[in-house]
Design an enzyme around this catalytic site. Structure first.
Site, short mmCIF file in Angstrom:
data_model
loop_
_atom_site.label_atom_id
_atom_site.label_comp_id
_atom_site.label_asym_id
_atom_site.label_seq_id
_atom_site.Cartn_x
_atom_site.Cartn_y
_atom_site.Cartn_z
N SER A 83 0.80 -1.21 -0.07
CA SER A 83 -0.05 0.08 0.12
C SER A 83 0.90 1.18 -0.15
O SER A 83 0.51 2.22 0.62
CB SER A 83 -1.11 -0.07 1.14
OG SER A 83 -1.68 -1.37 1.34
N GLY B 122 0.51 2.08 -7.62
CA GLY B 122 -0.33 2.62 -8.70
C GLY B 122 -0.79 3.94 -9.08
O GLY B 122 -0.61 4.43 -10.42
N LYS C 120 14.78 6.01 8.31
CA LYS C 120 15.70 5.02 8.51
C LYS C 120 15.86 4.35 7.00
O LYS C 120 14.71 4.29 6.50
CB LYS C 120 15.15 3.94 9.47
CG LYS C 120 15.00 4.22 10.72
CD LYS C 120 16.25 4.87 11.41
CE LYS C 120 17.28 3.86 12.02
NZ LYS C 120 18.52 4.50 12.41
N THR D 151 14.92 -0.16 3.03
CA THR D 151 15.15 0.31 1.69
C THR D 151 16.16 -0.63 1.26
O THR D 151 16.32 -1.15 0.07
CB THR D 151 15.29 1.76 1.38
OG1 THR D 151 14.22 2.31 1.73
CG2 THR D 151 15.51 2.08 -0.21
N GLY E 140 -24.35 -2.58 -6.01
CA GLY E 140 -24.13 -3.62 -4.79
C GLY E 140 -24.84 -4.75 -5.43
O GLY E 140 -25.71 -4.77 -6.22
N CYS F 155 -26.75 1.69 -10.83
CA CYS F 155 -26.95 0.38 -10.89
C CYS F 155 -28.04 -0.42 -9.76
O CYS F 155 -29.36 0.06 -10.22
CB CYS F 155 -25.64 -0.57 -10.91
SG CYS F 155 -25.68 -2.06 -11.92
N MET G 48 -30.35 2.47 -9.05
CA MET G 48 -31.29 2.61 -9.95
C MET G 48 -32.58 1.59 -9.78
O MET G 48 -33.54 1.89 -9.57
CB MET G 48 -31.02 2.57 -11.37
CG MET G 48 -32.10 2.62 -12.50
SD MET G 48 -31.46 1.86 -14.09
CE MET G 48 -32.90 2.00 -15.10
N GLU H 223 -33.23 -11.13 -8.07
CA GLU H 223 -31.70 -11.33 -7.49
C GLU H 223 -32.13 -11.77 -6.20
O GLU H 223 -31.55 -12.62 -5.40
CB GLU H 223 -31.10 -9.97 -7.49
CG GLU H 223 -29.63 -10.19 -6.66
CD GLU H 223 -28.83 -8.91 -6.80
OE1 GLU H 223 -29.30 -7.94 -7.26
OE2 GLU H 223 -27.55 -9.01 -6.58
N HIS I 22 -22.52 2.26 -14.92
CA HIS I 22 -21.36 2.77 -13.95
C HIS I 22 -20.71 4.24 -14.55
O HIS I 22 -19.67 4.20 -14.82
CB HIS I 22 -20.49 1.84 -13.37
CG HIS I 22 -20.93 0.97 -12.65
ND1 HIS I 22 -21.07 0.95 -11.34
CD2 HIS I 22 -21.63 -0.45 -12.97
CE1 HIS I 22 -21.72 -0.17 -10.80
NE2 HIS I 22 -22.15 -0.98 -11.71
N GLU J 199 -19.46 6.42 -12.98
CA GLU J 199 -18.01 6.91 -12.06
C GLU J 199 -16.77 6.38 -12.88
O GLU J 199 -15.71 6.78 -12.57
CB GLU J 199 -18.27 6.38 -10.67
CG GLU J 199 -18.04 4.97 -10.48
CD GLU J 199 -19.42 4.26 -10.67
OE1 GLU J 199 -20.27 4.59 -11.31
OE2 GLU J 199 -19.47 3.02 -10.05
N1 GLN Z 1 -27.15 -6.77 -7.96
C1 GLN Z 1 -27.39 -5.98 -9.27
C2 GLN Z 1 -27.38 -6.77 -10.47
O1 GLN Z 1 -26.54 -7.63 -10.60
C3 GLN Z 1 -26.79 -4.61 -9.36
C4 GLN Z 1 -25.28 -4.80 -9.58
C5 GLN Z 1 -24.48 -3.33 -9.49
O2 GLN Z 1 -25.08 -2.48 -8.90
N2 GLN Z 1 -23.16 -3.45 -10.03
O3 GLN Z 1 -28.12 -6.39 -11.31
#
Ligand code: GLN
Length: 547
Positions: free
Chosen positions: A14, A18, A186, A190, A353, A380, A383, A404, A519, A521
């Site tokens: 860490s 990157g 120190k 390294t 999620g 996602c 929504m 789901e 997404h 973002e």
């Molecule tokens: N679990 C939801 C799906 O599979 C949403 C996925 C997500 O938010 N990336 O459609």
């Protein structure tokens, strides 16, 4: 022919390899070079797609549908170069390729060994697309000395020998701990780390030393002497307030110059750093603050939503405000009224999620945002929750839910307003999937086009009616409910080009309520904030003036 920069890390994990790689990529770009960044990860998962966000942070999805390490997100945010599925590879993928070839008989009866078969596979991976760029930056995950990392270190050693002299350099990132008792930095860890590297045949050309304190000239000279590098190639890396200060900070201590010197590129092209000067100006001259509540599940680990946090920061930069995001555990709202928790915020974001846990709380958050007219961005799953809320409370489907959750529970409890999609069109071919398919890679993944409705809020925000955005999900909002929900004011303002899959919903009679199946973002950059995030933060800023 590309030049290769291999970035390794030592002493502790860490350290920000990157970020350092990404910042160096940005600096080389600023000097007019074409770059690509790549991550080689020693873990045995074939890809990070099946790893819990608690384990490994966010899964970053590329346009071409690869589920990759979150470092690829940094690479994209700093260079704007869209990562590809060939820019991230793990030991798991390498071994699985080798074993597949062995089964196919490609090795003609030879004994399969780490050297040369695994190392050859790694070397092939490293050189993919080498003709397209001036510099290929390859970061090796983990820390020197890790057992798993050895085949990668051996492969890059061989690789540098295979190439003409001067075509590859090695950059090693370490830590200089500060001992408060003696007031000293120190250098021994390294020295040991470099010794470890040299024992496997790798001599670093450049050492980047993380330190909380200024590195005195004397210590720099000592590190150079003991680690067999030039003093000018010992580059200090001090802590920064914002990661976006990294390109300028590294430039000011001479990192890009040291790299060009190591390749004997002279005269070095002058850098154009205006992009990063502007980014810094926006960070340092923010006026005021907006508060955003992120109602999610993986709230203990910020890395789980890395790109969302960054995209919000970019949205703040676009509006010259600071965005203060607080992570709120959605499960709280299953027991408590969300009002006192959400009232202090200027905007609410419900991120993506998986799984049912916390979803009733997210539905409550969407309801709060709708009824209190607070800006809401649902991404996602966020929504899907907004649509379920609308169906339950406005559309007359009181038991609306997602398939789901029924799949997970193994019983049918909901009317599936969000259902499991089994076949769809990608470009010009059909993709099919069964319920019992492997966990990894069975989602709608990567870039898909969407058509936006004329006159909708999103069309105004994008300034365009045709967009493409990245996806990662299995479930979709059912268009069966489109008409009924639109009558209530929830407009399906973005659809897949064939009109089958809802991509965006927005409440018409609301200051700012948008749910997106993709997404956004993942495509936001500090120097090019994503329009949805820029406008979401603008709406939050408006709210902060009202309250
Ligand atoms: N679990 C939801 C799906 O599979 C949403 C996925 C997500 O938010 N990336 O459609």
């Amino acid at each position: 022919m590309a030049r290769f920069i291999f970035i390794t890390g030592g002493v502790v994990s860490s350290l920000g390899k990157g970020l350092t790689s990404a910042a160096l990529g940005a600096l080389l770009q600023a000097r007019g070079f074409k770059v690509r960044l790549r991550k080689l990860d020693p873990y045995l998962n074939v890809d990070p797609g099946t790893m819990s966000p608690f384990e490994h942070g966010e899964v970053f999805v590329t346009d071409d549908g690869a589920e990759t390490d979150l470092d690829l997100g940094h690479y994209e945010r700093f260079t704007g170069v869209a990562a590809r599925n060939t820019d991230s590879v793990s030991s798991g993928r390498i071994y699985s390729n080798v074993l597949e070839k062995e089964r196919r008989g490609d090795y003609l009866g030879k004994t399969i060994q780490v050297i040369p078969h695994v190392t050859n596979e790694i070397k092939e991976w490293i050189s993919i697309g080498e003709d397209e760029v001036d510099f290929m930056l390859c970061e090796i995950g983990g820390t020197v000395g890790d057992i798993e990392g050895l085949p990668f270190f051996e492969a890059i050693r061989q690789f540098s020998q295979d190439k003409p002299r001067g075509q590859c350099i090695f950059m090693h990132l370490t830590l200089l701990p500060f001992l408060a008792a003696s007031g000293e930095l120190k250098t021994k860890p390294t020295q040991h780390s470099v010794k470890e590297l040299r024992s496997i045949g790798l001599q670093p050309d450049i050492l980047v030393c993380r330190s909380e304190h200024e590195i005195p000239e004397k210590e720099r000279a000592k590190i150079a002497l003991f680690c067999n590098v030039r003093p000018a190639d010992v580059i200090p890396a001090y802590d920064l307030k914002s990661i976006y200060e990294a390109p300028m900070a590294y430039h000011n201590v001479g990192l890009d110059q040291a790299v060009l010197d190591a390749f004997q590129i002279s005269p070095a092209p002058k850098p154009d750093l205006t992009r990063w000067e502007d980014v810094e100006d926006r960070i340092h001259h923010a006026e005021g603050e907006v508060r955003v509540a992120i109602v999610g599940k993986y709230t203990q680990l910020e890395d789980a939503y890395k790109s969302i946090a960054e995209a919000l920061t970019h949205g703040g930069m676009a509006n010259r405000v600071k965005v203060k995001a607080d992570w709120i555990d959605a499960e709280i709202f299953e027991k408590e009224d969300p009002t006192p928790h959400l009232e202090p915020y200027n905007a609410i974001l419900v991120p993506g999620g998986f799984g049912e846990r916390g979803t009733e709380g997210k539905i409550k958050a969407a309801e709060f945002a709708r009824t209190h007219k607070v800006p809401y961005l649902g991404i996602c799953l966020g929504m899907q929750m907004a649509v379920i809320e609308a169906a339950r409370n406005m559309g007359g489907v009181s038991d609306a839910g997602s398939e789901e959750f029924d799949h997970e529970a193994g019983e049918k409890r909901f009317t599936p307003v969000v259902y499991h999609l089994k076949e769809w069109v990608q470009g010009n071919h059909k993709v099919e999937r069964k319920v019992g398919d492997d966990k990894g890679g069975t989602m709608r993944l990567g870039a898909y086009d969407a058509a936006l409705s004329k006159g909708s809020r999103v069309a105004g925000i994008y300034g365009n009616l045709a967009i493409d955005e990245r996806h990662r999900h299995r479930y979709e909002v059912d268009i069966k409910y489109k008409e009924a929900l639109e009558q209530q004011g929830l407009k399906f303002s973005g659809m897949s080009p064939d009109g089958r899959l809802p991509e965006i919903v927005e409440w018409a009679d609301h200051p700012w309520f948008i749910g997106v199946q993709f997404h956004p973002e993942l495509k936001s950059k500090p120097f090019k904030p994503h329009p949805l995030f820029a406008d979401f933060v603008r709406a939050a800023k408006e709210m902060s003036r009202l309250v």
